[in-house]
Write a protein that holds these residues in place. Structure first.
Motif, PDB file in Angstrom:
ATOM      1  N   UNK A  64       1.043  -1.296   0.075  1.00 11.28           N
ATOM      2  CA  UNK A  64      -0.146   0.056   0.057  1.00 11.28           C
ATOM      3  C   UNK A  64       0.958   1.158  -0.220  1.00 11.28           C
ATOM      4  N   UNK A  65       0.358   2.276   0.751  1.00 14.39           N
ATOM      5  CA  UNK A  65       1.161   3.644   0.815  1.00 14.39           C
ATOM      6  C   UNK A  65       2.370   3.383   1.652  1.00 14.39           C
ATOM      7  N   UNK A  66       3.473   3.640   1.497  1.00  8.56           N
ATOM      8  CA  UNK A  66       4.685   3.641   2.240  1.00  8.56           C
ATOM      9  C   UNK A  66       5.183   5.170   2.357  1.00  8.56           C
ATOM     10  N   UNK A  67       4.681   6.249   3.248  1.00 12.14           N
ATOM     11  CA  UNK A  67       5.022   7.568   3.271  1.00 12.14           C
ATOM     12  C   UNK A  67       5.905   8.156   4.431  1.00 12.14           C
ATOM     13  N   UNK A  68       6.846   8.845   3.915  1.00 11.93           N
ATOM     14  CA  UNK A  68       7.632   9.469   5.232  1.00 11.93           C
ATOM     15  C   UNK A  68       6.985  10.859   5.588  1.00 11.93           C
ATOM     16  N   UNK A  69       5.830  11.217   4.639  1.00 13.24           N
ATOM     17  CA  UNK A  69       5.072  12.515   5.143  1.00 13.24           C
ATOM     18  C   UNK A  69       3.840  12.354   4.741  1.00 13.24           C
ATOM     19  N   UNK A  70       3.055  13.575   5.222  1.00 12.98           N
ATOM     20  CA  UNK A  70       1.540  13.444   4.696  1.00 12.98           C
ATOM     21  C   UNK A  70       1.289  13.817   3.259  1.00 12.98           C
ATOM     22  N   UNK A  71       0.496  13.223   2.575  1.00 13.50           N
ATOM     23  CA  UNK A  71       0.168  13.751   1.349  1.00 13.50           C
ATOM     24  C   UNK A  71      -0.200  15.007   1.084  1.00 13.50           C
ATOM     25  N   UNK A  72      -0.846  15.639   1.811  1.00 13.90           N
ATOM     26  CA  UNK A  72      -1.128  17.056   2.087  1.00 13.90           C
ATOM     27  C   UNK A  72      -0.659  17.561   3.496  1.00 13.90           C
ATOM     28  N   UNK A  73       0.645  17.768   3.348  1.00 11.17           N
ATOM     29  CA  UNK A  73       1.246  18.284   5.055  1.00 11.17           C
ATOM     30  C   UNK A  73       0.322  19.586   5.286  1.00 11.17           C
ATOM     31  N   UNK A  74       0.376  20.555   4.449  1.00 14.30           N
ATOM     32  CA  UNK A  74      -0.210  21.586   5.152  1.00 14.30           C
ATOM     33  C   UNK A  74      -1.613  21.547   5.653  1.00 14.30           C
ATOM     34  N   UNK A  75      -2.470  20.618   5.346  1.00 11.00           N
ATOM     35  CA  UNK A  75      -3.748  20.405   5.943  1.00 11.00           C
ATOM     36  C   UNK A  75      -3.549  20.212   7.724  1.00 11.00           C
ATOM     37  N   UNK A  76      -2.663  19.383   8.085  1.00 16.92           N
ATOM     38  CA  UNK A  76      -2.580  18.999   9.432  1.00 16.92           C
ATOM     39  C   UNK A  76      -1.559  19.944  10.043  1.00 16.92           C
ATOM     40  N   UNK A  77      -0.361  20.372   9.198  1.00 17.35           N
ATOM     41  CA  UNK A  77       0.800  20.955   9.949  1.00 17.35           C
ATOM     42  C   UNK A  77       0.684  22.415   9.410  1.00 17.35           C
ATOM     43  N   UNK A  78      -0.276  22.869   8.656  1.00 12.83           N
ATOM     44  CA  UNK A  78      -0.176  24.237   8.291  1.00 12.83           C
ATOM     45  C   UNK A  78       1.138  24.898   7.782  1.00 12.83           C
ATOM     46  N   UNK A  79       1.626  25.695   8.160  1.00 12.89           N
ATOM     47  CA  UNK A  79       3.017  26.335   7.597  1.00 12.89           C
ATOM     48  C   UNK A  79       4.250  25.586   8.019  1.00 12.89           C
ATOM     49  N   UNK A  80       4.085  24.538   8.692  1.00 10.68           N
ATOM     50  CA  UNK A  80       5.105  23.604   8.941  1.00 10.68           C
ATOM     51  C   UNK A  80       6.182  24.300   9.729  1.00 10.68           C
ATOM     52  N   UNK A  81       5.868  25.138  10.413  1.00 12.75           N
ATOM     53  CA  UNK A  81       6.956  25.839  11.510  1.00 12.75           C
ATOM     54  C   UNK A  81       8.144  26.549  10.519  1.00 12.75           C
ATOM     55  N   UNK A  82       7.784  27.265   9.377  1.00  9.12           N
ATOM     56  CA  UNK A  82       8.678  28.142   8.914  1.00  9.12           C
ATOM     57  C   UNK A  82       8.562  29.609   9.647  1.00  9.12           C
ATOM     58  N   UNK A  83       9.624  30.155   9.360  1.00  6.97           N
ATOM     59  CA  UNK A  83       9.543  31.756   9.988  1.00  6.97           C
ATOM     60  C   UNK A  83       9.198  32.703   9.108  1.00  6.97           C
ATOM     61  N   UNK A  84       8.093  33.473   9.426  1.00  3.80           N
ATOM     62  CA  UNK A  84       7.465  34.597   8.522  1.00  3.80           C
ATOM     63  C   UNK A  84       7.948  35.751   8.932  1.00  3.80           C
ATOM     64  N   UNK A  85       8.033  36.751   7.930  1.00  2.42           N
ATOM     65  CA  UNK A  85       8.287  38.084   8.342  1.00  2.42           C
ATOM     66  C   UNK A  85       7.057  38.938   8.636  1.00  2.42           C
ATOM     67  N   UNK A  86       6.959  39.490   9.750  1.00  2.00           N
ATOM     68  CA  UNK A  86       5.504  40.386  10.270  1.00  2.00           C
ATOM     69  C   UNK A  86       6.255  41.814  10.358  1.00  2.00           C
ATOM     70  N   UNK A  87       5.565  42.566   9.815  1.00  2.00           N
ATOM     71  CA  UNK A  87       5.760  44.014  10.041  1.00  2.00           C
ATOM     72  C   UNK A  87       4.947  44.560  11.081  1.00  2.00           C
ATOM     73  N   UNK A  88       5.404  45.717  11.917  1.00  2.00           N
ATOM     74  CA  UNK A  88       4.412  46.132  12.836  1.00  2.00           C
ATOM     75  C   UNK A  88       4.888  47.529  13.258  1.00  2.00           C
ATOM     76  N   UNK A  89       4.387  48.545  14.105  1.00  2.00           N
ATOM     77  CA  UNK A  89       4.690  49.716  14.666  1.00  2.00           C
ATOM     78  C   UNK A  89       4.322  49.735  15.936  1.00  2.00           C
ATOM     79  N   UNK A  90       4.920  50.410  16.739  1.00  2.00           N
ATOM     80  CA  UNK A  90       4.797  50.698  18.270  1.00  2.00           C
ATOM     81  C   UNK A  90       3.298  51.766  18.471  1.00  2.00           C
ATOM     82  N   UNK A  91       2.448  51.013  18.940  1.00  2.00           N
ATOM     83  CA  UNK A  91       1.084  51.712  19.173  1.00  2.00           C
ATOM     84  C   UNK A  91       0.373  51.240  20.338  1.00  2.00           C
ATOM     85  N   UNK A  92       0.723  51.614  21.413  1.00  2.00           N
ATOM     86  CA  UNK A  92      -0.015  51.110  22.847  1.00  2.00           C
ATOM     87  C   UNK A  92      -1.520  51.546  22.859  1.00  2.00           C
ATOM     88  N   UNK A  93      -2.394  50.518  23.316  1.00  2.00           N
ATOM     89  CA  UNK A  93      -2.050  49.448  23.936  1.00  2.00           C
ATOM     90  C   UNK A  93      -2.292  48.067  23.084  1.00  2.00           C
TER      91      UNK A  93
END
Length: 787
Positions: free
Chosen positions: A328-357
């Motif tokens: 049958x299927x012999x897999x080392x990874x899910x067929x659709x890995x993003x469905x369960x693991x979403x972004x697979x722990x990659x590092x994203x760039x996020x922009x912000x500004x200081x605006x309390x609170x």
């Protein structure tokens, strides 16, 4: 076709061997032999004219005799004519309901829809047929439907192209394509998916079967039989080693059930076939899947350089495993890995500004962000956990061309306004989001004209309301506090019943029929009046009427006194505890009545200013026509508000912050907020315009956080709450109110009035005694003549 029937035959064999049974009367292989039922497809034997059963009997008996060293197997063979392994229906469209769940459980029914496309179609007819089949599953605009597609067609490239135009490749859909060519070693998944956007879940099954492979049914039967015999033998040895070390009672409690035993045998067979299978290794399908999520917004440190100028320039196709008939299927990874693991722990760039609170950034001397908190940052942390990605924060105010960092100049802190606004977004931040190099802008932004913005808003994370701040109304003077418990009519009635009761008591005492029943102390109206007045002040009385009629009058008068005194004392305590204030401004429509308020203020850059342009409320337009727009604390002129000459409009939470700061400084409440809250301003985060698939994903998690109560908790932790001058804290302050001179001045004035009246009456008594009584006593006594 032959290999397909072999697969069906082998599946039927394994099911007969390892079917789960609920009963557990089979103790172990130590006390009983295993039973094996072999069922051969009658249609297959008839078609091929082979005596498969005879071959299988010989092969299996030889393998059992030569390899089964422990335990035993009882084999029975069946070739029922009623056993049929049916083929798939050939209708062009077949819809079968597989599972029907009750609609009351809010579970979407699972259904299987099969389509067959005529292979002979060419050109535009073929594309029209494909579009007609796919259009039924195209999602409506701004809606994310989760669907799974299994495509077994040689038109895979056309299907991908048409489905992409229908927006059917997104984070919710799953696409598996079988490439049907017998030998396709030059297949390039990147070329086929060149027009797909990131966020697609797509996988390809490539036919890797060797063309010169020689495979026989006898070889396959031998391998499967040997795997079964080896597994049973190994299970028997394990049971013998355990059984010899424990008692019968312990063995009964720990031995395998039939279902556990069949699962263990199946695992042993799989391990054996993975290591030793040779007969079916030529039939093989290789599975490749696309790693797409977040590739364009991934941190540039980890982002691979694009190799082609296309939408999928950052796609990465990886080999996740294979499929073979036996394993049958012999897999080392899910067929659709993003469905369960979403972004697979990659590092994203996020922009912000200081605006309390909303966003509170703590930086070192070099401008590096050391700590971040606030409502938006708490939400970002939770999204990072739920969607399985890490992030690197960039401050928009610290960015220039070529991503160089500069130090921003800070304004005079003493001149800054309290609170924050979200209506105006820094242009630099919008410019950075438009470049699609950041996963999101972790900022709180006012939702306005979303269809005309170069970015997308998430679901609102907060709704802020406007209100106004004025001087707290002064307390009503308490100089007449002693008269407050009763109305004027009540006081008049009280005086009247005193004036009425005293003569009545005198008359009843005077008209008593017996001389001994008359009380000398109540023989005058004056004496009766002071008796009634003294009882009212709870001084008691020296005399008590002897007649029953007099006693009834005094008794009922004491009942009246108890009611009056109790009511007066209770209301007096309430008036002392809860002060009464002069009328203030509770609603914006009341402003014209307060002529003392001559200045109207409004913070610069508010959504309220834009909202008034389209509103129909006259009080809003009247306010804007006279409003002074301020941008710093000097123009805010909060001292004029404290003096009662000015009113300012702002977010209610910003005004609460002002009240709280002044209370902590002055230790008194000098401001009041309007009871009216108006203009709902929706606050949301920002994502790039090309991140529509991720927007649906983010929105679904924001909605979940609202329903779980996380958003409310973060608001309570970061936004100003009801301060000590309003709400529960204000009630607590009133409860702990200390009576001061303002409260007691009326009491002392009453005492002073009593002294003055007593002094005046004393002077009158002295004058009366001096001029009348003393004069009378000095006259000579008159002579009395008797005849």
């Amino acid at each position: 076709m032959r290999s397909s029937f072999r697969l069906l035959l082998l599946c039927g064999l394994q099911l007969c061997i390892l079917v789960p049974i609920e009963a557990n009367d089979f103790s172990s292989f130590l006390s009983a032999n295993a039973s094996l039922a072999v069922v051969v497809d009658h249609e297959y034997m008839t078609m091929h004219g082979q005596n498969i059963r005879a071959h299988f009997e010989k092969i299996l008996s030889d393998i059992i005799r030569e390899n089964l060293k422990n335990g035993g197997i009882n084999v029975r063979y069946f070739s029922w004519n009623s056993v049929r392994l049916k083929k798939v229906d050939d209708n062009s469209v077949m819809v079968k309901s597989i599972v029907h769940e009750s609609t009351t459980n809010h579970i979407t029914p699972i259904s299987l829809i099969l389509y067959k496309i005529n292979d002979s179609l060419k050109g535009q007819k073929k594309r029209s047929a494909l579009r007609q089949a796919l259009a039924q599953f195209a999602p409506p605009k701004h809606e994310l439907k989760q669907q799974q597609f299994l495509v077994v067609s040689k038109f895979h490239d056309d299907i991908i192209e048409i489905a992409e135009t229908l927006n059917m490749f997104h984070v919710g859909n799953q696409w598996m394509f079988f490439i049907l060519e017998k030998v396709r070693r030059d297949f390039d998944a990147g070329t086929v998916t060149i027009n797909l956007d990131e966020g697609a879940n797509v996988a390809f099954a490539l036919n890797k079967t060797l063309p010169d492979c020689q495979d026989t049914l006898n070889c396959t039967i031998s391998e499967v039989s040997l795997a079964l015999v080896t597994a049973i033998s190994k299970m028997t040895v394990e049971e013998q080693s355990i059984y010899g070390e424990i008692s019968d009672e312990e063995w009964e409690s720990i031995r395998y059930t039939k279902q556990e035993k069949q699962a263990e045998i199946l695992e042993y067979m799989k391990d054996y076939l993975k290591a030793n299978s040779k007969c079916a290794s030529c039939a093989r399908w290789q599975i490749e899947t696309a790693i797409t999520w977040g590739k364009s917004q991934e941190n540039r440190k980890f982002r691979a350089a694009p190799t082609r100028d296309a939408k999928n320039q950052n796609f990465e196709f990886i080999n996740i495993g294979y499929w073979s008939p036996l394993l049958g299927f012999v897999c080392q990874e899910l067929t659709f890995p993003h469905i369960d693991h979403h972004f697979r722990n990659i590092t994203m760039d996020v922009v912000t500004v200081h605006n309390p609170p909303w966003q509170i950034l703590t930086k070192d001397s070099h401008g590096v962000i050391l700590e971040h908190k606030g409502i938006v940052m708490e939400l970002l942390k939770e999204l990072s956990r739920a969607l399985n990605f890490s992030y690197y924060l960039h401050e928009a105010s610290n960015w220039k061309d070529d991503y160089s960092i500069t130090t921003s100049t800070s304004s005079n802190e003493s001149d800054e306004l309290a609170g924050s606004m979200t209506f105006r977004i820094p242009y630099r931040l919008v410019e950075m989001v438009q470049g699609n190099q950041f996963f999101m802008a972790a900022v709180a932004a006012t939702v306005e004209d979303p269809d005309h913005k170069p970015f997308n808003y998430t679901l609102p994370i907060s709704v802020q309301k406007y209100s106004f701040i004025t001087r707290q109304p002064d307390e009503v003077s308490r100089i007449y506090l002693f008269t407050a418990p009763f109305t004027t009519e009540t006081w008049a009635c009280l005086v009247g019943i005193i004036l009425l009761t005293a003569p009545m008591l005198y008359a009843i005492n005077r008209l008593a029929p017996l001389q001994e029943m008359q009380i000398i102390g109540l023989s005058t109206v004056k004496s009766c009046f002071w008796y009634i007045f003294g009882a009212l002040l709870q001084q008691g009385g020296m005399y008590l009427p002897r007649a029953d009629s007099g006693r009834l009058v005094v008794g009922f008068w004491w009942i009246v006194v108890i009611v009056l005194v109790t009511t007066y004392c209770g209301n007096l305590v309430a008036f002392l505890t809860f002060p009464k204030f002069q009328p203030g401004v509770d609603y914006l429509s009341q402003l014209p009545r307060h002529k003392e308020i001559s200045q109207y203020g409004l913070r610069n850059g508010t959504f309220f200013e834009r909202y008034v342009q389209t509103t129909t409320r006259d009080d809003f337009k009247h306010y804007m026509a006279r409003a002074q727009i301020y941008g710093n604390s000097q123009e805010e002129n909060i001292e004029a508000v404290k003096q009662g000459h000015r009113i300012n409009i702002d977010w209610r939470i910003n005004l609460q912050l002002i009240v709280q700061q002044h209370f902590e400084r002055d230790k008194e409440c000098r401001f009041a907020l309007g009871k009216e809250s108006f203009v709902d301003e929706q606050i949301a985060m920002i994502v790039p315009s090309h991140s529509v698939p991720y927007l649906h994903l983010i929105n679904s998690h924001i909605d979940r956080l609202f329903r779980m109560g996380f958003m409310e908790r973060w608001h309570q932790m970061n936004l100003p709450s009801a301060d000590k001058c309003t709400g529960k804290s204000s009630l607590r302050q009133v409860t702990n109110h200390k009576v001061n001179m303002d409260d007691m001045q009326g009491c002392f004035l009453v005492l002073l009035l009593g002294f003055m009246v007593a002094f005046a009456i004393g002077c009158g008594e002295f004058w009366y005694h001096h001029l009348y009584v003393h004069k009378t006593s000095r006259q000579p006594p008159s002579s009395v003549f008797t005849t």
